[in-house]
Design a protein around this motif. Sequence first.
Motif, mmCIF file in Angstrom:
data_model
loop_
_atom_site.group_PDB
_atom_site.id
_atom_site.type_symbol
_atom_site.label_atom_id
_atom_site.label_comp_id
_atom_site.label_asym_id
_atom_site.label_seq_id
_atom_site.Cartn_x
_atom_site.Cartn_y
_atom_site.Cartn_z
ATOM 1 N N PHE A 156 -29.813 6.989 15.255
ATOM 2 C CA PHE A 156 -30.330 8.036 16.144
ATOM 3 C C PHE A 156 -31.557 8.762 15.599
ATOM 4 C CE2 PHE A 156 -25.763 7.633 17.088
ATOM 5 C CZ PHE A 156 -25.830 7.353 18.444
ATOM 6 N N GLY A 157 -31.894 8.544 14.336
ATOM 7 C CA GLY A 157 -33.087 9.184 13.788
ATOM 8 C C GLY A 157 -32.884 10.668 13.548
ATOM 9 N N TRP A 158 -34.009 11.378 13.505
ATOM 10 C CA TRP A 158 -34.007 12.822 13.245
ATOM 11 C C TRP A 158 -34.317 13.560 14.541
ATOM 12 C CZ3 TRP A 158 -33.009 16.190 9.263
ATOM 13 C CH2 TRP A 158 -33.485 17.490 9.397
ATOM 14 N N THR A 168 -32.035 21.726 4.426
ATOM 15 C CA THR A 168 -32.967 20.657 4.773
ATOM 16 C C THR A 168 -33.596 20.812 6.154
ATOM 17 O OG1 THR A 168 -31.859 19.094 3.295
ATOM 18 C CG2 THR A 168 -33.180 18.162 5.072
ATOM 19 N N PRO A 169 -32.853 21.169 7.221
ATOM 20 C CA PRO A 169 -33.514 21.318 8.527
ATOM 21 C C PRO A 169 -34.670 22.311 8.521
ATOM 22 C CG PRO A 169 -31.139 21.221 8.810
ATOM 23 C CD PRO A 169 -31.383 21.315 7.335
ATOM 24 N N ALA A 170 -34.490 23.475 7.886
ATOM 25 C CA ALA A 170 -35.569 24.453 7.815
ATOM 26 C C ALA A 170 -36.739 23.917 7.004
ATOM 27 C CB ALA A 170 -35.052 25.759 7.205
ATOM 28 N N TYR A 171 -36.424 23.191 5.918
ATOM 29 C CA TYR A 171 -37.483 22.635 5.077
ATOM 30 C C TYR A 171 -38.335 21.649 5.879
ATOM 31 C CZ TYR A 171 -39.697 19.826 1.437
ATOM 32 O OH TYR A 171 -40.622 19.149 0.671
ATOM 33 N N PHE A 172 -37.708 20.732 6.598
ATOM 34 C CA PHE A 172 -38.472 19.738 7.343
ATOM 35 C C PHE A 172 -39.116 20.325 8.596
ATOM 36 C CE2 PHE A 172 -36.532 16.353 4.806
ATOM 37 C CZ PHE A 172 -37.646 15.552 4.631
ATOM 38 N N ARG A 230 -39.815 10.683 11.610
ATOM 39 C CA ARG A 230 -39.403 9.450 10.940
ATOM 40 C C ARG A 230 -39.179 9.696 9.449
ATOM 41 N NH1 ARG A 230 -42.771 3.715 11.093
ATOM 42 N NH2 ARG A 230 -41.245 2.480 9.889
ATOM 43 N N THR A 231 -40.048 10.498 8.849
ATOM 44 C CA THR A 231 -39.871 10.844 7.433
ATOM 45 C C THR A 231 -38.553 11.581 7.221
ATOM 46 O OG1 THR A 231 -42.269 11.070 7.204
ATOM 47 C CG2 THR A 231 -40.905 12.015 5.456
ATOM 48 N N ALA A 255 -35.874 11.477 9.075
ATOM 49 C CA ALA A 255 -34.733 10.577 9.294
ATOM 50 C C ALA A 255 -34.504 9.693 8.076
ATOM 51 C CB ALA A 255 -34.970 9.724 10.535
ATOM 52 N N ARG A 256 -35.588 9.151 7.516
ATOM 53 C CA ARG A 256 -35.447 8.300 6.336
ATOM 54 C C ARG A 256 -34.915 9.111 5.153
ATOM 55 N NH1 ARG A 256 -40.141 6.373 6.441
ATOM 56 N NH2 ARG A 256 -41.169 7.820 5.012
ATOM 57 N N HIS A 257 -35.402 10.337 4.998
ATOM 58 C CA HIS A 257 -34.928 11.225 3.942
ATOM 59 C C HIS A 257 -33.422 11.476 4.086
ATOM 60 C CE1 HIS A 257 -34.801 14.943 1.424
ATOM 61 N NE2 HIS A 257 -33.929 15.321 2.345
ATOM 62 N N SER A 258 -32.976 11.803 5.282
ATOM 63 C CA SER A 258 -31.562 12.115 5.494
ATOM 64 C C SER A 258 -30.680 10.906 5.263
ATOM 65 C CB SER A 258 -31.361 12.663 6.916
ATOM 66 O OG SER A 258 -32.100 13.857 7.102
ATOM 67 N N LEU A 259 -31.149 9.725 5.676
ATOM 68 C CA LEU A 259 -30.383 8.506 5.450
ATOM 69 C C LEU A 259 -30.194 8.267 3.942
ATOM 70 C CD1 LEU A 259 -30.873 5.115 7.251
ATOM 71 C CD2 LEU A 259 -30.754 5.171 4.768
ATOM 72 N N LEU A 260 -31.285 8.395 3.184
ATOM 73 C CA LEU A 260 -31.202 8.167 1.738
ATOM 74 C C LEU A 260 -30.353 9.225 1.047
ATOM 75 C CD1 LEU A 260 -34.910 7.118 1.060
ATOM 76 C CD2 LEU A 260 -32.884 5.647 0.944
ATOM 77 N N VAL A 261 -30.430 10.463 1.503
ATOM 78 C CA VAL A 261 -29.611 11.521 0.910
ATOM 79 C C VAL A 261 -28.135 11.244 1.123
ATOM 80 C CG1 VAL A 261 -28.936 13.947 1.180
ATOM 81 C CG2 VAL A 261 -31.338 13.347 0.899
ATOM 82 N N GLN A 262 -27.771 10.736 2.294
ATOM 83 C CA GLN A 262 -26.369 10.409 2.545
ATOM 84 C C GLN A 262 -25.896 9.277 1.630
ATOM 85 O OE1 GLN A 262 -24.113 12.057 5.023
ATOM 86 N NE2 GLN A 262 -25.716 13.368 4.228
#
Length: 484
Positions: A20-22, A85-89, A101-102, A104-111
Amino acid sequence: MTLLVPVGVPVLGALVHQVFGWRRATAWVSAGSAAVVLAAGITLAVQVGRSGPVTAVAGLLRADALSAFMVLVIGAVGLVATAATPAYFRAEIEAGRATDRTAARHSLLVQLFLATMALAVLAANLGVVWVAVEATTIVTAFLVGQRRTRASVEAAWKYVVICSAGIALALLGTIVLNFAAAHAPGTAGLDLAALAAHAPGLDPGVTRIAIVLLVLGFGTKAGLAPLHAWLPDAHSQAPAPVSALMSGVLLSVAFYAILRVKVISDGALGTGFARTLLTVMALASLALAASLLIGQRDYKRMLAYSSIEHLGLVAFGAAIGSPLALTAALLHVLGHGLAKAVLFLGAGRVLQITGTSRIDGVRGLLASHPAVATTFGFGVLALLGLPPFSLFASELGIVRAGFGAGLGWLTSAALLLVLVIAAALIAGTSRMLLGPPSTSDTAAASRIPVALAGGLLACAVLGVVAGPLPDLLDLATQPPAVTR
């Protein structure tokens, strides 16, 4: 099933971001996942406290008091970092420095990062621990180089090369230890609990080589001297939520592996060998941090060198090895994780406001952005070990244990280095917070995520209620039991 949750839920969170992305509906999935990991850690701690170690997946996963505590640390620090993280991005996307996209990729890797750390502390086999720790290197390398600037890519490569060299040493140590176990009475293999139980039967010469390789290898990932050089670059170049996770919990997960190895070393070689090795690395780390923090000009690197200091203190507590010292060291792990997560997230906010990570480029933050400055200032006070924050109780416990174990001169040397580091941190922070402001007063930029205040509050409450913790951390008084 409780053992599967800390690994499985973050993997599901990664799949959500992949599919689903960000977007607004998925921005808080990471925080929800970390909250579930924290709840699983608390549940495991209660379960282990009542009925002893528990296993799952045909014995591949096992949780005792230390494992449950580390899952709790991963969940707590992960919740602080992912909730901010939401406020940061949001700020990064508005400024044009990131895209959906950045994020979403960040959140995927963090998980995936959370899942691999949870696997490392729940694995029953030393070989699986090694695989999980190496997996954290692969995942976080992409996070360190996320901004794709020349400095961040260089930091990512440096991180990969040095940590891979360290992990290679740990792999060699694992192979050597497996050789010692194969030629010892019993069928220990690489099962951690069985190795601890059968440690007296291991060949001393072979085991000594294995312990040195394992401590140096995992010590590299924990940021201990001498293989520490990756840490300042990686932590200063990574995005703020990633720096918070790496400093706040990744270093501690690597040190968790050292604690497991120390139990085996003490059983096979006596307490003196691991004590000497860890004491040398601890004091070297403290001396390194003190020398490089004096005159430090970058506040993110200042926080990174502080991480080397605090892992050095944890290593010194482990070297002492008494119940009080080990309990204080584990309390220090949690307190440092919360405080450092708040500070790196606060530093990320300062960088967004000012556009610079140089200390001399930030002035009068308390006057222009009081919310950010107050959070950052209290975070530094927590890091310095002032009451009521938990680092005061943990550092006091380590000092008491050091003098009680007859290590007065070494403890005094460590205290002197800690005072030098505290003076350097105070000098750098005061230049940033005090004086006339050098930035324009922007109300929106002054807001901070509630998670930062929550992290500081948790650190303070933990310091107040530090007394009952020894009841939970019973690993400090006895090695892990063998379960089949």
